[in-house]
Design a protein around this motif. Structure first.
Motif, PDB file in Angstrom:
ATOM      1  N   VAL A 184      11.441  40.389   0.023  1.00  0.00           N
ATOM      2  CA  VAL A 184      10.906  39.864   1.276  1.00  0.00           C
ATOM      3  C   VAL A 184       9.557  40.505   1.602  1.00  0.00           C
ATOM      4  CG1 VAL A 184      11.249  39.838   3.779  1.00  0.00           C
ATOM      5  CG2 VAL A 184      13.133  39.229   2.254  1.00  0.00           C
ATOM      6  N   ASN A 185       9.468  41.810   1.462  1.00  0.00           N
ATOM      7  CA  ASN A 185       8.222  42.515   1.756  1.00  0.00           C
ATOM      8  C   ASN A 185       7.117  42.163   0.771  1.00  0.00           C
ATOM      9  OD1 ASN A 185       8.427  44.587   4.077  1.00  0.00           O
ATOM     10  ND2 ASN A 185      10.371  44.832   3.008  1.00  0.00           N
ATOM     11  N   HIS A 193      -0.715  33.500   0.144  1.00  0.00           N
ATOM     12  CA  HIS A 193      -1.666  32.453  -0.235  1.00  0.00           C
ATOM     13  C   HIS A 193      -1.048  31.403  -1.149  1.00  0.00           C
ATOM     14  CE1 HIS A 193      -1.690  35.552  -3.325  1.00  0.00           C
ATOM     15  NE2 HIS A 193      -2.147  34.645  -4.179  1.00  0.00           N
ATOM     16  N   ILE A 194       0.209  31.610  -1.552  1.00  0.00           N
ATOM     17  CA  ILE A 194       0.897  30.661  -2.425  1.00  0.00           C
ATOM     18  C   ILE A 194       1.960  29.917  -1.614  1.00  0.00           C
ATOM     19  CG2 ILE A 194       2.269  30.380  -4.525  1.00  0.00           C
ATOM     20  CD1 ILE A 194       1.093  32.945  -5.577  1.00  0.00           C
ATOM     21  N   ALA A 195       2.083  28.619  -1.829  1.00  0.00           N
ATOM     22  CA  ALA A 195       3.056  27.813  -1.104  1.00  0.00           C
ATOM     23  C   ALA A 195       4.476  28.258  -1.426  1.00  0.00           C
ATOM     24  CB  ALA A 195       2.882  26.335  -1.456  1.00  0.00           C
ATOM     25  N   ALA A 196       5.363  28.097  -0.448  1.00  0.00           N
ATOM     26  CA  ALA A 196       6.742  28.561  -0.599  1.00  0.00           C
ATOM     27  C   ALA A 196       7.451  27.912  -1.784  1.00  0.00           C
ATOM     28  CB  ALA A 196       7.520  28.285   0.689  1.00  0.00           C
ATOM     29  N   VAL A 197       7.259  26.611  -1.956  1.00  0.00           N
ATOM     30  CA  VAL A 197       7.932  25.919  -3.045  1.00  0.00           C
ATOM     31  C   VAL A 197       7.431  26.419  -4.400  1.00  0.00           C
ATOM     32  CG1 VAL A 197       6.275  24.008  -3.071  1.00  0.00           C
ATOM     33  CG2 VAL A 197       8.608  23.645  -3.912  1.00  0.00           C
ATOM     34  N   GLU A 198       6.161  26.802  -4.464  1.00  0.00           N
ATOM     35  CA  GLU A 198       5.594  27.313  -5.718  1.00  0.00           C
ATOM     36  C   GLU A 198       6.085  28.723  -6.010  1.00  0.00           C
ATOM     37  OE1 GLU A 198       1.427  24.742  -5.439  1.00  0.00           O
ATOM     38  OE2 GLU A 198       1.488  26.846  -4.815  1.00  0.00           O
ATOM     39  N   SER A 238      26.511  24.438  -9.853  1.00  0.00           N
ATOM     40  CA  SER A 238      25.305  23.610  -9.722  1.00  0.00           C
ATOM     41  C   SER A 238      24.923  23.436  -8.254  1.00  0.00           C
ATOM     42  CB  SER A 238      25.537  22.233 -10.361  1.00  0.00           C
ATOM     43  OG  SER A 238      25.790  22.363 -11.753  1.00  0.00           O
ATOM     44  N   ILE A 239      25.929  23.219  -7.410  1.00  0.00           N
ATOM     45  CA  ILE A 239      25.657  23.115  -5.968  1.00  0.00           C
ATOM     46  C   ILE A 239      25.084  24.432  -5.459  1.00  0.00           C
ATOM     47  CG2 ILE A 239      26.703  22.818  -3.694  1.00  0.00           C
ATOM     48  CD1 ILE A 239      28.787  21.026  -5.025  1.00  0.00           C
ATOM     49  N   LEU A 240      25.665  25.526  -5.916  1.00  0.00           N
ATOM     50  CA  LEU A 240      25.176  26.853  -5.540  1.00  0.00           C
ATOM     51  C   LEU A 240      23.735  27.047  -5.973  1.00  0.00           C
ATOM     52  CD1 LEU A 240      25.711  29.785  -4.542  1.00  0.00           C
ATOM     53  CD2 LEU A 240      26.558  30.291  -6.851  1.00  0.00           C
ATOM     54  N   ALA A 241      23.410  26.607  -7.176  1.00  0.00           N
ATOM     55  CA  ALA A 241      22.051  26.776  -7.702  1.00  0.00           C
ATOM     56  C   ALA A 241      21.042  25.936  -6.939  1.00  0.00           C
ATOM     57  CB  ALA A 241      22.030  26.406  -9.189  1.00  0.00           C
ATOM     58  N   ILE A 242      21.376  24.673  -6.713  1.00  0.00           N
ATOM     59  CA  ILE A 242      20.428  23.759  -6.074  1.00  0.00           C
ATOM     60  C   ILE A 242      20.265  24.065  -4.591  1.00  0.00           C
ATOM     61  CG2 ILE A 242      19.966  21.340  -5.517  1.00  0.00           C
ATOM     62  CD1 ILE A 242      21.500  20.619  -8.105  1.00  0.00           C
ATOM     63  N   ALA A 243      21.396  24.255  -3.900  1.00  0.00           N
ATOM     64  CA  ALA A 243      21.348  24.480  -2.450  1.00  0.00           C
ATOM     65  C   ALA A 243      21.091  25.944  -2.110  1.00  0.00           C
ATOM     66  CB  ALA A 243      22.649  24.019  -1.798  1.00  0.00           C
ATOM     67  N   GLY A 244      21.849  26.838  -2.750  1.00  0.00           N
ATOM     68  CA  GLY A 244      21.787  28.253  -2.382  1.00  0.00           C
ATOM     69  C   GLY A 244      20.622  29.015  -2.969  1.00  0.00           C
ATOM     70  N   SER A 245      20.065  28.548  -4.089  1.00  0.00           N
ATOM     71  CA  SER A 245      18.939  29.258  -4.706  1.00  0.00           C
ATOM     72  C   SER A 245      17.629  28.487  -4.558  1.00  0.00           C
ATOM     73  CB  SER A 245      19.221  29.521  -6.191  1.00  0.00           C
ATOM     74  OG  SER A 245      20.263  30.469  -6.341  1.00  0.00           O
ATOM     75  N   ALA A 246      17.603  27.251  -5.044  1.00  0.00           N
ATOM     76  CA  ALA A 246      16.348  26.490  -5.024  1.00  0.00           C
ATOM     77  C   ALA A 246      15.949  26.079  -3.602  1.00  0.00           C
ATOM     78  CB  ALA A 246      16.489  25.251  -5.913  1.00  0.00           C
ATOM     79  N   ALA A 247      16.777  25.269  -2.945  1.00  0.00           N
ATOM     80  CA  ALA A 247      16.416  24.742  -1.624  1.00  0.00           C
ATOM     81  C   ALA A 247      16.340  25.829  -0.562  1.00  0.00           C
ATOM     82  CB  ALA A 247      17.433  23.668  -1.204  1.00  0.00           C
ATOM     83  N   ALA A 248      17.344  26.711  -0.527  1.00  0.00           N
ATOM     84  CA  ALA A 248      17.374  27.753   0.506  1.00  0.00           C
ATOM     85  C   ALA A 248      16.217  28.734   0.348  1.00  0.00           C
ATOM     86  CB  ALA A 248      18.706  28.501   0.460  1.00  0.00           C
ATOM     87  N   ASN A 249      15.869  29.070  -0.877  1.00  0.00           N
ATOM     88  CA  ASN A 249      14.749  29.985  -1.085  1.00  0.00           C
ATOM     89  C   ASN A 249      13.427  29.364  -0.655  1.00  0.00           C
ATOM     90  OD1 ASN A 249      16.251  32.097  -1.982  1.00  0.00           O
ATOM     91  ND2 ASN A 249      15.699  31.919  -4.134  1.00  0.00           N
ATOM     92  N   ILE A 250      13.281  28.068  -0.838  1.00  0.00           N
ATOM     93  CA  ILE A 250      12.058  27.400  -0.387  1.00  0.00           C
ATOM     94  C   ILE A 250      11.925  27.538   1.126  1.00  0.00           C
ATOM     95  CG2 ILE A 250      10.923  25.165  -0.088  1.00  0.00           C
ATOM     96  CD1 ILE A 250      12.059  24.359  -2.810  1.00  0.00           C
ATOM     97  N   LEU A 251      13.020  27.289   1.842  1.00  0.00           N
ATOM     98  CA  LEU A 251      13.002  27.423   3.302  1.00  0.00           C
ATOM     99  C   LEU A 251      12.725  28.866   3.709  1.00  0.00           C
ATOM    100  CD1 LEU A 251      16.054  25.214   4.330  1.00  0.00           C
ATOM    101  CD2 LEU A 251      13.638  24.693   4.650  1.00  0.00           C
ATOM    102  N   PHE A 252      13.400  29.783   3.046  1.00  0.00           N
ATOM    103  CA  PHE A 252      13.266  31.198   3.383  1.00  0.00           C
ATOM    104  C   PHE A 252      11.855  31.702   3.117  1.00  0.00           C
ATOM    105  CE2 PHE A 252      14.071  35.765   2.376  1.00  0.00           C
ATOM    106  CZ  PHE A 252      14.506  36.142   3.640  1.00  0.00           C
ATOM    107  N   PHE A 253      11.295  31.362   1.960  1.00  0.00           N
ATOM    108  CA  PHE A 253       9.947  31.795   1.616  1.00  0.00           C
ATOM    109  C   PHE A 253       8.912  31.124   2.511  1.00  0.00           C
ATOM    110  CE2 PHE A 253      11.370  32.605  -3.042  1.00  0.00           C
ATOM    111  CZ  PHE A 253      12.080  33.712  -2.611  1.00  0.00           C
ATOM    112  N   ARG A 258       4.681  32.008   6.457  1.00  0.00           N
ATOM    113  CA  ARG A 258       4.088  31.601   7.729  1.00  0.00           C
ATOM    114  C   ARG A 258       4.140  32.709   8.768  1.00  0.00           C
ATOM    115  NH1 ARG A 258       5.581  25.269   8.942  1.00  0.00           N
ATOM    116  NH2 ARG A 258       4.596  24.417   7.083  1.00  0.00           N
ATOM    117  N   ASN A 259       5.145  33.589   8.631  1.00  0.00           N
ATOM    118  CA  ASN A 259       5.178  34.791   9.469  1.00  0.00           C
ATOM    119  C   ASN A 259       5.223  34.461  10.964  1.00  0.00           C
ATOM    120  OD1 ASN A 259       5.325  37.541   9.716  1.00  0.00           O
ATOM    121  ND2 ASN A 259       3.122  37.853   9.641  1.00  0.00           N
ATOM    122  N   ARG A 260       6.177  33.626  11.415  1.00  0.00           N
ATOM    123  CA  ARG A 260       6.278  33.195  12.795  1.00  0.00           C
ATOM    124  C   ARG A 260       6.968  34.265  13.635  1.00  0.00           C
ATOM    125  NH1 ARG A 260       5.208  27.760  13.107  1.00  0.00           N
ATOM    126  NH2 ARG A 260       5.324  26.579  11.173  1.00  0.00           N
TER     127      ARG A 260
END
Length: 281
Positions: A184-185, A193-198, A238-253, A258-260
Motif C-alpha cells: 500500500v505504501n 502516475h500509473i493507472a490503477a488497472v495498469e 477462478s471466482i476468487l482470482a477474478i473478483a478477489g484479486s483482479a477486480a478488487a485490486n483495481i478498485l483498491f489501487f 487518488r488518495n481521497r
C-alpha cells in the motif's frame, strides 16, 4: 467512548460520496468472501482435499494475470524502467506472497479468525509508512486503528479461536498483513502516475508467470482428471482470482493512487478488512 465513536463515524459517512461508500462495501464483501472461496478450492463439501494450498494460490495468481493480460501488454509502453522495482514489490507483497500465506493458513486455521487477523493491516500500513516512507500521521488514523483493533479483540474473545487449535498458523496471516502494508505504501509513494488497472495488471503478471510455471509441473491436471470435485473447486478459485484479486485490486489501487482524504477516514472507521489500510495513505 461510544458516543465519540458514533460521532466520528457519522461525520466520515456524511463527508464521503455515495460512490465511495459503495466501493468500501464492495471491497469488504469481496475480501470477506475470499476465505470461503479459498476453503472450497482446498476441500470439497465433505471436507476432502482437492487442491493443495500452493496450487490454490498459484491458480489464483495465474488466472488473475491471464484475465488482465491484454491490459498488461498495452501498459508496457507506459511503464518506466524505474517503475519495475516498485511494481515487483506490489506484485509480490500485495498479491503473490500473501496468496500463498493465506491459502496455507486455511488448511488448519479458522476462516473467521483469519479474517479478524486481517484487521492488523491498517496498523502495519501506518507503521511502515512512518518508519520506512517517512510519512506523517494524523489523529484520525490512530483513532481508526484503535477502533479496529478493539473491535477485533472483542470479536475474537466472543468467537474464540474456532475449531482449530493450530493458532501458530495465525503468524502466516500476520506476515501477510505486514506485506500488504508495504504494498500500500509503495503504491502511494511511487506509483501514483500509473493507472490503477495498469498497476494491477502488471504486478499480477510479474507473479503470475512463475506461478504458471509451478502449475505446469504440479499435479493440477491429474487432480482435474481424477477428482470429481476438481472442476468445481477450480471454479471457486477462478471466482476468487477474478473478483478477489483482479477486480478488487483495481478498485483498491484506484483509491490508493487518488488518495481521497474523506474516503480514507471513512474506511478506517468502517472496514475491518484490508480496505482499512486506506486510512494510512
Amino acid at each position: 467512548m461510544t458516543s465519540l465513536i458514533s460521532a466520528k463515524i457519522s461525520k466520515s459517512v456524511n463527508r464521503a460520496k455515495p460512490a465511495h461508500l459503495f466501493v468500501v462495501f464492495l471491497l469488504a464483501l469481496t475480501w470477506g468472501s475470499s476465505f470461503f472461496l479459498m476453503k472450497r478450492g482446498l476441500k470439497d463439501e465433505a471436507g476432502i482435499k482437492v487442491f493443495s494450498p500452493n496450487e490454490v494460490a498459484a491458480l489464483r495468481m495465474t488466472i488473475a494475470a491471464l484475465v488482465l493480460l491484454p491490459v498488461s501488454f498495452k501498459a508496457f509502453k507506459k511503464v518506466k524502467l524505474n517503475d519495475w522495482k516498485s511494481l515487483a514489490v506490489v506484485g509480490l507483497a500485495g498479491s503473490g506472497i500473501p496468496a500463498f500465506l493465506f491459502a496455507n493458513s486455511q488448511l488448519l486455521l479458522d476462516s473467521g479468525l483469519a479474517g479478524l487477523l486481517n484487521t492488523l493491516t491498517p496498523l502495519f500500513t501506518l507503521l511502515i509508512g512512518v518508519f520506512l516512507f517517512h510519512k506523517k500521521f494524523v489523529k484520525t488514523q490512530v483513532f481508526g486503528i484503535i477502533v479496529g483493533l478493539i473491535g477485533a479483540v472483542i470479536l475474537i474473545s466472543l468467537k474464540g479461536y474456532g475449531e482449530s487449535s493450530h493458532w501458530e498458523y495465525s503468524l502466516l496471516i500476520v506476515l501477510a498483513t505486514v506485506l500488504y502494508g508495504l504494498s500500500v505504501n509503495t503504491i502511494a509513494a511511487r506509483l501514483k502516475h500509473i493507472a490503477a488497472v495498469e498497476i494491477t495488471a502488471i504486478s499480477l503478471l510479474i507473479v503470475g508467470i512463475p506461478c504458471a510455471a509451478y502449475l505446469a509441473v504440479s499435479d493440477l491436471s491429474q487432480t482435474l482428471e481424477t477428482n470429481p470435485s476438481g472442476w468445481s473447486s477450480l471454479g471457486y478459485v477462478s471466482i476468487l482470482a477474478i473478483a478477489g484479486s483482479a477486480a478488487a485490486n483495481i478498485l483498491f489501487f484506484q483509491i490508493d493512487t487518488r488518495n481521497r482524504s474523506h474516503f480514507r477516514s471513512f474506511c478506517y472507521l468502517f472496514d475491518s478488512s484490508r480496505g482499512g489500510a486506506l486510512g494510512c495513505l
